[in-house]
Design an enzyme around this catalytic site. Structure first.
Site, PDB file in Angstrom:
ATOM      1  N   CYS A   2       0.847  -1.186   0.000  1.00 11.22           N
ATOM      2  CA  CYS A   2       0.000   0.000   0.000  1.00 11.22           C
ATOM      3  C   CYS A   2       0.885   1.238   0.000  1.00 11.22           C
ATOM      4  O   CYS A   2       2.078   1.157   0.246  1.00 11.22           O
ATOM      5  CB  CYS A   2      -0.868   0.027   1.252  1.00 11.22           C
ATOM      6  SG  CYS A   2      -1.857  -1.455   1.450  1.00 11.22           S
ATOM      7  N   ARG A  27       1.156   1.737  -6.193  1.00  5.43           N
ATOM      8  CA  ARG A  27       1.333   0.694  -5.183  1.00  5.43           C
ATOM      9  C   ARG A  27       0.017  -0.025  -4.864  1.00  5.43           C
ATOM     10  O   ARG A  27       0.020  -1.025  -4.143  1.00  5.43           O
ATOM     11  CB  ARG A  27       1.888   1.303  -3.881  1.00  5.43           C
ATOM     12  CG  ARG A  27       3.265   1.898  -4.036  1.00  5.43           C
ATOM     13  CD  ARG A  27       3.701   2.580  -2.757  1.00  5.43           C
ATOM     14  NE  ARG A  27       3.945   1.629  -1.694  1.00  5.43           N
ATOM     15  CZ  ARG A  27       5.119   1.088  -1.443  1.00  5.43           C
ATOM     16  NH1 ARG A  27       6.155   1.387  -2.177  1.00  5.43           N
ATOM     17  NH2 ARG A  27       5.268   0.233  -0.456  1.00  5.43           N
ATOM     18  N   TRP A  74      -3.721  -1.643  -1.401  1.00  7.07           N
ATOM     19  CA  TRP A  74      -3.637  -2.838  -2.234  1.00  7.07           C
ATOM     20  C   TRP A  74      -4.061  -3.969  -1.307  1.00  7.07           C
ATOM     21  O   TRP A  74      -3.326  -4.336  -0.385  1.00  7.07           O
ATOM     22  CB  TRP A  74      -2.207  -3.012  -2.736  1.00  7.07           C
ATOM     23  CG  TRP A  74      -2.093  -4.108  -3.750  1.00  7.07           C
ATOM     24  CD1 TRP A  74      -2.490  -4.050  -5.046  1.00  7.07           C
ATOM     25  CD2 TRP A  74      -1.552  -5.411  -3.540  1.00  7.07           C
ATOM     26  NE1 TRP A  74      -2.230  -5.247  -5.660  1.00  7.07           N
ATOM     27  CE2 TRP A  74      -1.662  -6.100  -4.764  1.00  7.07           C
ATOM     28  CE3 TRP A  74      -1.001  -6.062  -2.453  1.00  7.07           C
ATOM     29  CZ2 TRP A  74      -1.228  -7.406  -4.924  1.00  7.07           C
ATOM     30  CZ3 TRP A  74      -0.564  -7.360  -2.604  1.00  7.07           C
ATOM     31  CH2 TRP A  74      -0.685  -8.027  -3.829  1.00  7.07           C
ATOM     32  N   ASN A  98       0.968  -0.370   5.897  1.00  7.82           N
ATOM     33  CA  ASN A  98       1.409  -1.111   4.718  1.00  7.82           C
ATOM     34  C   ASN A  98       2.078  -2.368   5.239  1.00  7.82           C
ATOM     35  O   ASN A  98       2.994  -2.277   6.057  1.00  7.82           O
ATOM     36  CB  ASN A  98       2.410  -0.265   3.911  1.00  7.82           C
ATOM     37  CG  ASN A  98       3.051  -1.056   2.791  1.00  7.82           C
ATOM     38  OD1 ASN A  98       2.444  -1.957   2.229  1.00  7.82           O
ATOM     39  ND2 ASN A  98       4.291  -0.717   2.471  1.00  7.82           N
ATOM     40  N   GLY A  99       1.638  -3.540   4.776  1.00 10.99           N
ATOM     41  CA  GLY A  99       2.254  -4.785   5.238  1.00 10.99           C
ATOM     42  C   GLY A  99       1.192  -5.747   5.730  1.00 10.99           C
ATOM     43  O   GLY A  99       0.004  -5.599   5.415  1.00 10.99           O
ATOM     44  N   GLU A 479      11.284 -20.623 -18.494  1.00 11.04           N
ATOM     45  CA  GLU A 479      11.050 -19.257 -18.012  1.00 11.04           C
ATOM     46  C   GLU A 479      12.228 -18.345 -18.378  1.00 11.04           C
ATOM     47  O   GLU A 479      12.031 -17.183 -18.755  1.00 11.04           O
ATOM     48  CB  GLU A 479      10.808 -19.280 -16.487  1.00 11.04           C
ATOM     49  CG  GLU A 479      10.650 -17.943 -15.810  1.00 11.04           C
ATOM     50  CD  GLU A 479       9.449 -17.117 -16.282  1.00 11.04           C
ATOM     51  OE1 GLU A 479       8.597 -17.635 -17.027  1.00 11.04           O
ATOM     52  OE2 GLU A 479       9.391 -15.936 -15.912  1.00 11.04           O
ATOM     53  N   LYS A 483      11.777 -15.042 -20.597  1.00  9.89           N
ATOM     54  CA  LYS A 483      12.192 -13.723 -20.096  1.00  9.89           C
ATOM     55  C   LYS A 483      13.090 -13.032 -21.113  1.00  9.89           C
ATOM     56  O   LYS A 483      12.918 -11.871 -21.434  1.00  9.89           O
ATOM     57  CB  LYS A 483      12.957 -13.944 -18.797  1.00  9.89           C
ATOM     58  CG  LYS A 483      12.737 -13.143 -17.602  1.00  9.89           C
ATOM     59  CD  LYS A 483      11.425 -13.015 -16.940  1.00  9.89           C
ATOM     60  CE  LYS A 483      10.199 -13.216 -17.710  1.00  9.89           C
ATOM     61  NZ  LYS A 483       8.998 -13.333 -16.967  1.00  9.89           N
ATOM     62  N   GLU A 486      11.160 -12.062 -24.421  1.00 13.51           N
ATOM     63  CA  GLU A 486      10.116 -11.039 -24.346  1.00 13.51           C
ATOM     64  C   GLU A 486      10.668  -9.640 -24.126  1.00 13.51           C
ATOM     65  O   GLU A 486      10.065  -8.668 -24.565  1.00 13.51           O
ATOM     66  CB  GLU A 486       9.016 -11.391 -23.331  1.00 13.51           C
ATOM     67  CG  GLU A 486       9.414 -11.405 -21.889  1.00 13.51           C
ATOM     68  CD  GLU A 486       8.274 -11.840 -20.958  1.00 13.51           C
ATOM     69  OE1 GLU A 486       7.101 -11.803 -21.358  1.00 13.51           O
ATOM     70  OE2 GLU A 486       8.568 -12.225 -19.816  1.00 13.51           O
ATOM     71  N   HIS A 502      17.784 -34.663 -29.241  1.00 14.26           N
ATOM     72  CA  HIS A 502      16.750 -35.001 -30.224  1.00 14.26           C
ATOM     73  C   HIS A 502      16.431 -33.833 -31.149  1.00 14.26           C
ATOM     74  O   HIS A 502      15.360 -33.794 -31.748  1.00 14.26           O
ATOM     75  CB  HIS A 502      15.487 -35.477 -29.504  1.00 14.26           C
ATOM     76  CG  HIS A 502      15.709 -36.701 -28.673  1.00 14.26           C
ATOM     77  ND1 HIS A 502      16.037 -37.917 -29.228  1.00 14.26           N
ATOM     78  CD2 HIS A 502      15.704 -36.888 -27.331  1.00 14.26           C
ATOM     79  CE1 HIS A 502      16.198 -38.804 -28.251  1.00 14.26           C
ATOM     80  NE2 HIS A 502      16.005 -38.194 -27.091  1.00 14.26           N
ATOM     81  N   LYS A 601       0.378  -6.550 -19.893  1.00 11.59           N
ATOM     82  CA  LYS A 601       0.532  -7.127 -18.548  1.00 11.59           C
ATOM     83  C   LYS A 601      -0.546  -8.166 -18.285  1.00 11.59           C
ATOM     84  O   LYS A 601      -0.300  -9.182 -17.642  1.00 11.59           O
ATOM     85  CB  LYS A 601       0.464  -5.998 -17.519  1.00 11.59           C
ATOM     86  CG  LYS A 601       0.765  -6.417 -16.093  1.00 11.59           C
ATOM     87  CD  LYS A 601       2.235  -6.703 -15.889  1.00 11.59           C
ATOM     88  CE  LYS A 601       2.521  -7.445 -14.626  1.00 11.59           C
ATOM     89  NZ  LYS A 601       3.774  -8.200 -14.690  1.00 11.59           N
TER      90      LYS A 601
HETATM   91  C1  G6P Z   1       0.677 -11.894 -20.136  1.00  5.05           C
HETATM   92  C2  G6P Z   1       1.856 -11.314 -19.379  1.00  5.05           C
HETATM   93  C3  G6P Z   1       2.716 -12.449 -18.802  1.00  5.05           C
HETATM   94  C4  G6P Z   1       1.862 -13.361 -17.937  1.00  5.05           C
HETATM   95  C5  G6P Z   1       0.658 -13.893 -18.716  1.00  5.05           C
HETATM   96  C6  G6P Z   1      -0.300 -14.592 -17.782  1.00  5.05           C
HETATM   97  O1  G6P Z   1       1.120 -12.534 -21.287  1.00  5.05           O
HETATM   98  O2  G6P Z   1       2.641 -10.515 -20.242  1.00  5.05           O
HETATM   99  O3  G6P Z   1       3.752 -11.887 -18.015  1.00  5.05           O
HETATM  100  O4  G6P Z   1       2.652 -14.426 -17.483  1.00  5.05           O
HETATM  101  O5  G6P Z   1      -0.052 -12.810 -19.314  1.00  5.05           O
HETATM  102  O6  G6P Z   1      -0.806 -13.654 -16.882  1.00  5.05           O
HETATM  103  P1  G6P Z   1      -1.475 -13.985 -15.501  1.00  5.05           P
HETATM  104  O7  G6P Z   1      -1.866 -12.642 -14.955  1.00  5.05           O
HETATM  105  O8  G6P Z   1      -2.667 -14.835 -15.799  1.00  5.05           O
HETATM  106  O9  G6P Z   1      -0.472 -14.688 -14.657  1.00  5.05           O
END
Ligand code: G6P
Length: 606
Positions: A2, A27, A74, A98-99, A479, A483, A486, A502, A601
């Site tokens: 928060c 936040r 939040w 906050n916390g 992953e 990363k 992207e 393979h 996002k």
């Molecule tokens: C989008 C974001 C990714 C995320 C995916 C799933 O593609 O760019 O970073 O992993 O959605 O999102 P979620 O909110 O369902 O984890």
């Protein structure tokens, strides 16, 4: 996570508080509120939703006065609602927080037994009650806060105001950020310098275990025992935008560094060191009825689910399937009562995952959400919800949301394993012991950023990368590749190390960097063999291995070391260098790290 702000001085507090909250809204924006002292009493104005809602309300219900506190929420404990909005007022005491208060249930029961009435579902209101009670016998507000803090466990930054001592704000910090801003005849307190930067650049960053008494004429800092602490102020030279990123160049880098704190918050209140067990907040599953666990997710959450598969199978000995939500929903999945479907979504809004949940519910499965956003659409739709409490993630490429999902997976696997009896109490104790040490170990890894910066320069011009891992490291290879591609737009593939021969082995030559995840564990020798196959073809190997491994240097061109932990938890450490490698490669190329091209996002389209 928060945003909090307090003001004491000669100017009208409300415009300053609202101005500060505007800078803190990133936040959290589940609700906003202020409490401002005027003519003998403080007036609380607060409401659910974004700050603009509070601004409108303040036009109808002005809050004049020169001392006040403000908050943007939040949600963690208690859904976003007017009643759960901060500040919380009990008697003369107004509190913002906050916390997370870890022992909130026990404290609530104790207070209720002695007659306390609660008007919210929050952990924060408990603290307002505690201070209010202490104030009855304490000589001043600072003493009352100090006495109340003795009872509280968890992570927090509190700011407290009392109608009986309106010339004082008292703030305390443990694990959550807190900064004091020094002005002329006025002072500020906030969770973030951003909130006060337009008013003053003279600040004191409050340390762990400190209480600060803020008056118009100055501030006094003590520890939790009341011993004075002498601290110098700093002059902030950052721009407002830099300050929002905590001095980091990008939100992604800030969020990488926030991970130890985020993981500590995911663990807060969930591990029981006395009973060697975990609690999943309100989640109470009928484990005897679960015949199979099915994870559905997209993107990074899908990779966390693949680690979940490894953990649940290993610790609970339940059969597990993992599916991409976008595939699951279209293939008439064979699912029904007896299946626990776990929908993993950091945002809680991804449309494919939401539709997969609908499909699973239609077929009679029990559905559990693992999400970072309280009361988002997916948790609301599910039978049960478990929140990761990582705080809002701004960078599009997920980092802290991912590691906290991995912690949630470990907690779920331990929870199930203890209830299926597949996991012995001794093994649970050992794992929980390792879990609570993770934040410190993660801190050790994120501090190796300089090494990753050098490696990013060394390998960052390659046209492609290969990432390899086995067992629970295989999803981390996926992953790592995701990363990198992207945010740097360099093609990267993640592969199960044993599958390399393979196909991908055809790609290997001296231009292809191969990142190999090879921590100590049951697959170590096998992965070292895969690594030798890469080097025999002149591939360049960057190994991520365990501290103390003296052998690995002979098999790799470069080595990054992470601390030792239980095999089941290693992914939480080994992913960190991969996040940093991607970040520094992308930054070196000058891409838009926080908002990479074509991505969003949260994807709310099919
Ligand atoms: C989008 C974001 C990714 C995320 C995916 C799933 O593609 O760019 O970073 O992993 O959605 O999102 P979620 O909110 O369902 O984890």
């Amino acid at each position: 996570m928060c945003g909090i702000i307090g003001y004491i001085g000669a100017r009208q507090a409300t415009p300053l508080l609202v101005g500060g909250l505007k800078k803190l809204e990133y936040r959290g924006y589940d609700s906003a509120g202020v409490s401002v002292f005027h003519e003998g009493t403080s007036r609380v104005v607060r409401c659910r939703g974004k700050l603009s809602g509070l601004e409108d309300k303040l036009v109808r219900e002005p809050a004049p006065g020169t001392v006040g506190i403000g908050h943007t929420r939040w949600a963690t404990h208690g859904r976003p609602s007017d009643e759960n909005s901060h500040p919380h007022k009990v008697g003369p005491i107004s509190v913002i927080h906050n916390g997370i208060i870890e022992n909130h249930l026990a404290l609530r029961a104790e207070l209720a037994a002695s007659g306390a009435q609660f008007s919210s579902e929050t952990d924060t209101e408990i603290f307002a009650h505690l201070v209010s009670r202490e104030l009855a016998t304490a000589p001043d507000l600072t003493t009352a806060v100090r006495k109340a803090l003795v009872k509280v466990r968890g992570s927090y930054a509190f700011v407290v105001m009392s109608d009986k001592e309106p010339g004082t704000l008292v703030a305390a910090k443990n694990s959550s950020p807190l900064v004091v801003g020094l002005g002329e005849g006025e002072n500020f307190v906030a969770s973030d310098v951003t909130a006060i930067l337009s008013e003053t650049r003279k600040v004191i960053f409050i340390d762990e275990g400190e209480i600060v008494t803020v008056k118009r004429e100055g501030v006094t800092i003590t520890d939790f025992d009341g011993k004075p602490r002498v601290r110098d102020h700093k002059v902030i030279t950052w721009s407002a935008v830099q300050a929002e990123k905590g001095g980091f160049k990008h939100f992604m880098l800030k969020e990488i560094h926030e991970q130890p704190r985020a993981v500590a918050d995911t663990l807060t209140g969930r591990v029981d060191l006395e009973r060697d067990d975990v609690t999943l907040d309100g989640v109470d599953l009928d484990v005897a009825k679960i015949k199979r666990v099915v994870f559905v997710a997209c993107g990074t959450s899908y990779h966390a689910s693949l680690v979940g598969e490894f953990l649940v199978e290993a610790l609970a000995r339940l059969p597990v399937e993992v599916d991409l939500a976008s595939e699951f929903r279209y293939r008439d999945p064979i699912i029904g009562p007896g299946d626990l479907v776990v929908a993993v979504s950091q945002s809680g809004e991804t449309l494919d995952t939401m539709e997969a949940v609908r499909e699973a519910k239609k077929k009679g499965a029990t559905v559990l959400a693992i999400s970072n956003v309280v009361e988002s659409s997916i948790p609301r739709l599910c039978d049960h919800a478990f929140y990761t409490h990582a705080g809002p993630e701004i960078g599009v490429a997920s980092t802290k949301a991912f590691t906290t999902q991995l912690v949630a997976m470990a907690l779920l696997a331990i929870y199930l394993g203890r209830r299926t009896n597949a996991l012995s109490r001794e093994k649970a104790r050992a794992l929980i012991g390792e879990l609570v040490q993770l934040p410190q170990k993660m801190r050790d890894v994120v501090e190796t950023g300089a090494q990753l910066q050098v490696l990013a320069r060394r390998y960052g011009n390659a046209n492609g990368f290969l990432f390899l891992g086995r067992g629970a490291q295989y999803p981390i290879a996926l992953e790592g590749a995701l990363k990198l591609k992207e945010i740097s737009y360099i093609h990267a593939e993640g592969y199960a190390a044993g599958e390399m021969k393979h196909g991908p082995i055809a790609l290997i030559d001296e231009t292809l960097p191969v990142v190999v995840l090879v921590p100590r564990g049951p697959h170590y020798d096998k992965v070292v063999s895969n690594l030798a196959e890469v080097r025999a073809r002149q591939g360049k190997v960057l190994a991520v291995a365990t501290k103390g491994d003296t052998e690995i240097g002979g098999h790799a061109d470069d080595v990054v070391l992470v601390p030792e932990t239980a095999v089941e938890l290693q992914p939480i450490l080994t992913v960190l260098p991969l996040q940093m490698l991607s970040y520094y490669v992308a930054d070196g190329k000058g891409t838009d790290v926080d908002q990479p091209r074509n991505l969003a996002k949260s994807v709310t389209v099919e």
